[in-house]
Design a protein around this motif. Structure first.
Motif, mmCIF file in Angstrom:
data_model
loop_
_atom_site.group_PDB
_atom_site.id
_atom_site.type_symbol
_atom_site.label_atom_id
_atom_site.label_comp_id
_atom_site.label_asym_id
_atom_site.label_seq_id
_atom_site.Cartn_x
_atom_site.Cartn_y
_atom_site.Cartn_z
ATOM 1 N N VAL A 62 5.016 11.760 0.602
ATOM 2 C CA VAL A 62 3.902 10.812 0.611
ATOM 3 C C VAL A 62 3.250 10.775 -0.767
ATOM 4 N N GLY A 63 3.105 11.923 -1.393
ATOM 5 C CA GLY A 63 2.528 11.968 -2.735
ATOM 6 C C GLY A 63 3.363 11.193 -3.735
ATOM 7 N N GLY A 64 4.684 11.330 -3.653
ATOM 8 C CA GLY A 64 5.573 10.577 -4.535
ATOM 9 C C GLY A 64 5.474 9.083 -4.314
ATOM 10 N N ALA A 65 5.388 8.695 -3.062
ATOM 11 C CA ALA A 65 5.259 7.267 -2.738
ATOM 12 C C ALA A 65 3.932 6.721 -3.260
ATOM 13 N N LEU A 66 2.869 7.481 -3.127
ATOM 14 C CA LEU A 66 1.569 7.026 -3.615
ATOM 15 C C LEU A 66 1.552 6.915 -5.138
ATOM 16 N N ARG A 67 2.193 7.854 -5.837
ATOM 17 C CA ARG A 67 2.287 7.766 -7.295
ATOM 18 C C ARG A 67 3.070 6.525 -7.706
ATOM 19 N N TRP A 68 4.138 6.213 -6.986
ATOM 20 C CA TRP A 68 4.933 5.021 -7.291
ATOM 21 C C TRP A 68 4.110 3.758 -7.087
ATOM 22 N N VAL A 69 3.367 3.696 -5.988
ATOM 23 C CA VAL A 69 2.507 2.535 -5.729
ATOM 24 C C VAL A 69 1.454 2.405 -6.829
ATOM 25 N N LYS A 118 1.717 3.391 -9.960
ATOM 26 C CA LYS A 118 2.380 2.904 -11.173
ATOM 27 C C LYS A 118 2.654 1.410 -11.082
ATOM 28 N N MET A 119 3.127 0.959 -9.913
ATOM 29 C CA MET A 119 3.415 -0.467 -9.739
ATOM 30 C C MET A 119 2.130 -1.293 -9.838
ATOM 31 N N ARG A 120 1.053 -0.764 -9.307
ATOM 32 C CA ARG A 120 -0.234 -1.460 -9.382
ATOM 33 C C ARG A 120 -0.654 -1.622 -10.837
ATOM 34 N N LYS A 121 -0.481 -0.564 -11.629
ATOM 35 C CA LYS A 121 -0.838 -0.624 -13.044
ATOM 36 C C LYS A 121 0.023 -1.648 -13.774
ATOM 37 N N VAL A 122 1.311 -1.688 -13.475
ATOM 38 C CA VAL A 122 2.207 -2.661 -14.106
ATOM 39 C C VAL A 122 1.762 -4.082 -13.772
ATOM 40 N N VAL A 123 1.456 -4.336 -12.517
ATOM 41 C CA VAL A 123 1.041 -5.681 -12.096
ATOM 42 C C VAL A 123 -0.286 -6.061 -12.752
ATOM 43 N N LEU A 124 -1.235 -5.146 -12.784
ATOM 44 C CA LEU A 124 -2.527 -5.446 -13.401
ATOM 45 C C LEU A 124 -2.381 -5.687 -14.897
#
Length: 58
Positions: free
Chosen positions: A36-43, A45-51
């Motif tokens: 779950v921690g890995g999935a949250l870190r990935w989300v 990172k993706m949020r930062k890329v999109v922003l």
């Protein structure tokens, strides 16, 4: 698994790693083994890329 001694395969390798690692790192299992921690870190990172993409595009 530790109390019933009914572990399977990889569980016997993860258990001592988590116990020994927890002596040196706070929340060792949550940082290094928890999916779950890995999935949250990935989300995150993706949020930062999109922003960053949306800010640079404006």
């Amino acid at each position: 698994m530790l109390f019933s001694l009914e572990g399977v395969g990889i569980q016997w390798y993860i258990l001592p790693a988590a116990l020994i690692g927890s002596l040196f790192f706070s929340n060792f299992f949550c940082r290094f083994f928890c999916p779950v921690g890995g999935a949250l870190r990935w989300v995150q990172k993706m949020r930062k890329v999109v922003l960053d993409f949306s800010v640079n595009r404006s």
